[in-house]
Design a protein around this motif. Structure first.
Motif, short mmCIF file in Angstrom:
data_model
loop_
_atom_site.label_atom_id
_atom_site.label_comp_id
_atom_site.label_asym_id
_atom_site.label_seq_id
_atom_site.Cartn_x
_atom_site.Cartn_y
_atom_site.Cartn_z
N ASP A 283 0.82 -1.20 0.15
CA ASP A 283 0.06 -0.07 0.13
C ASP A 283 0.99 1.24 0.15
O ASP A 283 1.68 1.43 1.11
N ASP A 284 0.55 2.12 -0.89
CA ASP A 284 1.30 3.46 -1.13
C ASP A 284 2.64 3.13 -1.21
O ASP A 284 3.57 3.70 -0.10
N ASP A 287 5.30 6.04 -0.31
CA ASP A 287 5.54 7.01 0.88
C ASP A 287 7.00 6.75 1.39
O ASP A 287 7.33 7.49 2.12
N ASP A 321 2.17 9.22 -7.83
CA ASP A 321 1.72 10.04 -6.59
C ASP A 321 0.26 9.96 -6.57
O ASP A 321 -0.59 9.61 -7.22
N SER A 322 -0.29 10.73 -5.57
CA SER A 322 -1.78 10.77 -5.32
C SER A 322 -2.60 11.17 -6.34
O SER A 322 -3.99 11.16 -6.49
N SER A 323 -1.87 12.05 -7.19
CA SER A 323 -2.83 12.81 -8.27
C SER A 323 -2.70 11.89 -9.41
O SER A 323 -3.32 12.14 -10.84
#
Length: 417
Positions: A283-284, A287, A321-323
């Motif tokens: 997950d992620d 990070d 990334d998140s975008s």
């Protein structure tokens, strides 16, 4: 677009246009990679993993690596200085040394070189130790190494005349504080100093030449020696600057003691754990890269760079990334570096592959964090006997290296904690 990777040498073209074309080709390949990887991720979200898509993404990723290598080859070719002894700005002594060196290399006549080194009171000016190359050739070799040795390209480089360079550092500073205008001042304590030692170790290469090559007056001997030894020196240096144990070689930054960044102290490099043994977290995963970046103090972070090998880079190339934007980006212009999260990315094949407890990603200000020490002088010893009918040229230089600021480099550890 066909992505059957052709590993042959790129076509040689002259001028900026060829490098620009290589860069344009890289950008097109990266666009194709993003589109294919997006399709792969969409298939995974539908729980319909497509093996063909996985293979296609890997092939395009390999194509990106090949195109990056092509751009690097163009940049290296442009970085190579011309070794032409007929330049008007050469002084008489330089011309004399160059002429004597060429006579020694071509025919074995060492008398002119011996006379020059004896006149200059050079230490070790005897056939057993070899003879110093002309200073222009020494600088050419150093310039080429800076272009192809990945750690040397981003580290501090200092030239010395002795065998060891000692750099003092302060382990405890003088007492300081704020006081009022009329308050009593206590006597300040003296700073506590220690020193780091960087011994210069001998590195050698042994190119071989035929009698035909040496008899050919059209062959630039300086250029030939520089091109023959540069890759050998760069490969050996690159391995030592990363993993060297300090025994008869420089000490690599991965050989320094490490500790979790929360318990960092001088003399050790801080590590950030990924939270998964031998892998990025499911997950992620990006990070942990953010954590690695911000483990570095702001003063170092502004000049930070990532260092990893090609396989690790290929894994990170798929991160977003998140975008939804890809974290890995190709060079913004021809001759530039790829970037990761806006920081330059340096490819060093001697960095370890991702595995349990591996330190596969480094981030830091290597200009302040790692020091390369070059002792002045490159020597060549001509050997026409050991490999007849070939003539060997035992070429040596002395180089050292090690971490000079343990707070300037952080490592990503692929471990649960």
């Amino acid at each position: 677009m066909d992505y059957d990777i052709d590993t042959a040498a790129p076509e040689t073209k002259a001028g900026f246009a060829s490098e620009r074309d290589a860069h344009d080709e890289l950008m097109r390949t990266h666009d194709e990679f993003k589109a294919t990887n997006d399709e792969r991720l969409a298939a995974l979200e539908r729980r319909r993993g497509d093996v063909l898509l996985e293979e296609k993404v890997d092939r395009i990723s390999d194509a990106i690596d090949l195109r990056l290598k092509r751009i690097e080859d163009y940049a290296l070719k442009q970085a190579r200085p011309q070794l032409d002894g007929r330049r008007a700005d050469y002084v008489a002594g330089s011309r004399e040394h160059k002429s004597a060196f060429e006579a020694y290399v071509r025919s074995g006549d060492a008398a002119p070189l011996r006379a020059i080194e004896t006149k200059a009171l050079s230490i070790g000016s005897n056939p057993d130790g070899g003879y110093l190359v002309p200073v222009e050739l020494e600088h050419a070799i150093a310039s080429r190494l800076a272009s192809i040795s990945p750690i040397r390209a981003i580290a501090s480089v200092r030239e010395i005349s002795g065998s060891v360079y000692k750099k003092p550092f302060m382990t405890a500073g003088p007492a300081t504080g704020w006081v009022g205008e009329t308050d009593a001042r206590t006597q300040t304590t003296s700073p506590t100093l220690d020193a780091l030692s960087f011994p210069a170790m001998e590195l050698y290469a042994m190119p071989a030449a035929t009698a035909t090559l040496l008899d050919d007056s059209a062959v630039n001997i300086d250029e030939w020696i520089a091109s023959e030894v540069e890759l050998t020196f760069a490969v050996q240096e690159g391995a030592a600057f990363v993993n060297g144990d300090g025994v008869n070689k420089p000490k690599g930054f991965l050989a320094a003691p490490t500790t979790a960044n929360e318990t960092w102290s001088w003399g050790k490099l801080g590590t950030i754990a990924t939270g998964a043994a031998g892998a990025f977290p499911d997950d992620d995963p990006s990070d942990v890269l953010v954590d690695l970046i911000y483990a570095l103090k702001a003063g170092y972070r502004q000049n930070g760079a990532f260092v990893m090998n090609r396989k690790t880079q290929a894994a990170i190339r798929k991160f977003k990334d998140s975008s939804g934007s890809y974290l890995w980006q190709p060079p913004a212009q021809a001759g530039g570096r790829a970037s990761l999260m806006t920081f330059p990315l340096v490819e060093a094949e001697d960095m370890p592959d991702i595995a349990a407890n591996s330190l596969s990603v480094a981030f830091g200000d290597f200009l302040r964090g790692y020091l390369v020490v070059d002792r002045q002088g490159v020597r060549v010893l001509r050997d026409p006997y050991s490999a007849k009918p070939y003539v060997l040229f035992y070429t040596t230089k002395r180089v050292g290296g090690g971490v000079q600021d343990f707070d300037a480099i952080k490592l990503l550890k692929f471990a649960a904690s």
